[in-house]
Design a protein around this motif. Structure first.
Motif, mmCIF file in Angstrom:
data_model
loop_
_atom_site.group_PDB
_atom_site.id
_atom_site.type_symbol
_atom_site.label_atom_id
_atom_site.label_comp_id
_atom_site.label_asym_id
_atom_site.label_seq_id
_atom_site.Cartn_x
_atom_site.Cartn_y
_atom_site.Cartn_z
ATOM 1 N N UNK A 33 0.720 -1.279 0.040
ATOM 2 C CA UNK A 33 0.040 0.148 0.072
ATOM 3 C C UNK A 33 0.882 1.274 0.024
ATOM 4 N N UNK A 34 0.445 2.118 -0.870
ATOM 5 C CA UNK A 34 1.249 3.667 -0.939
ATOM 6 C C UNK A 34 0.428 4.452 -0.050
ATOM 7 N N UNK A 35 0.967 5.154 0.865
ATOM 8 C CA UNK A 35 0.316 6.172 1.665
ATOM 9 C C UNK A 35 1.147 7.495 1.502
ATOM 10 N N UNK B 33 2.012 9.811 -7.183
ATOM 11 C CA UNK B 33 1.694 8.309 -6.888
ATOM 12 C C UNK B 33 2.367 7.278 -7.719
ATOM 13 N N UNK B 34 2.566 7.765 -9.113
ATOM 14 C CA UNK B 34 3.506 6.806 -9.832
ATOM 15 C C UNK B 34 4.654 6.835 -9.633
ATOM 16 N N UNK C 48 8.982 3.175 -7.252
ATOM 17 C CA UNK C 48 10.040 2.995 -6.282
ATOM 18 C C UNK C 48 9.876 1.722 -5.428
ATOM 19 N N UNK C 49 8.440 1.638 -5.082
ATOM 20 C CA UNK C 49 8.254 0.550 -4.106
ATOM 21 C C UNK C 49 8.341 -0.824 -5.028
ATOM 22 N N UNK C 50 8.117 -0.814 -6.301
ATOM 23 C CA UNK C 50 8.274 -2.138 -7.180
ATOM 24 C C UNK C 50 9.757 -2.451 -7.322
ATOM 25 N N UNK C 51 10.554 -1.159 -7.641
ATOM 26 C CA UNK C 51 11.995 -1.439 -7.984
ATOM 27 C C UNK C 51 12.635 -1.737 -6.464
#
Length: 85
Positions: free
Chosen positions: A59-61, A71-72, A77-80
């Motif tokens: 989840x991105x907060x 958000x993109x 960054x979270x995926x990488x």
């Protein structure tokens, strides 16, 4: 040493909560940041090879004032991070 090739195939990107008119901006920011993250991976061997049907970025907060570009960026960054670590 010649850097290795990184290939990412995303079959489906689920964008819950992002209005349809903001999705193009999200995807553009996501692609740009993901490319930047992979270009910075030192050494390139630090990226783990994966073939997974699903990779959860979590989840991105973000503050309510964040737009689709922010958000993109955070999603890429979270995926990488998930691929690097």
């Amino acid at each position: 040493m010649k850097p290795g090739r990184v290939r990412v195939h995303i079959d489906r990107l689920v964008l819950r909560g992002i209005p349809r008119e903001q999705r193009d901006a999200f995807v553009a920011a996501f692609e740009k940041e993901l490319s930047r993250q992979f270009a910075q991976a030192q050494p390139h061997g630090a990226l783990r090879a994966r073939h997974a049907p699903t990779l959860e970025a979590g989840r991105l907060q973000l503050p309510g004032s964040s737009g689709p570009k922010q958000l993109g960026l955070q999603a890429a960054r979270a995926l990488a991070l998930g691929l690097k670590g």
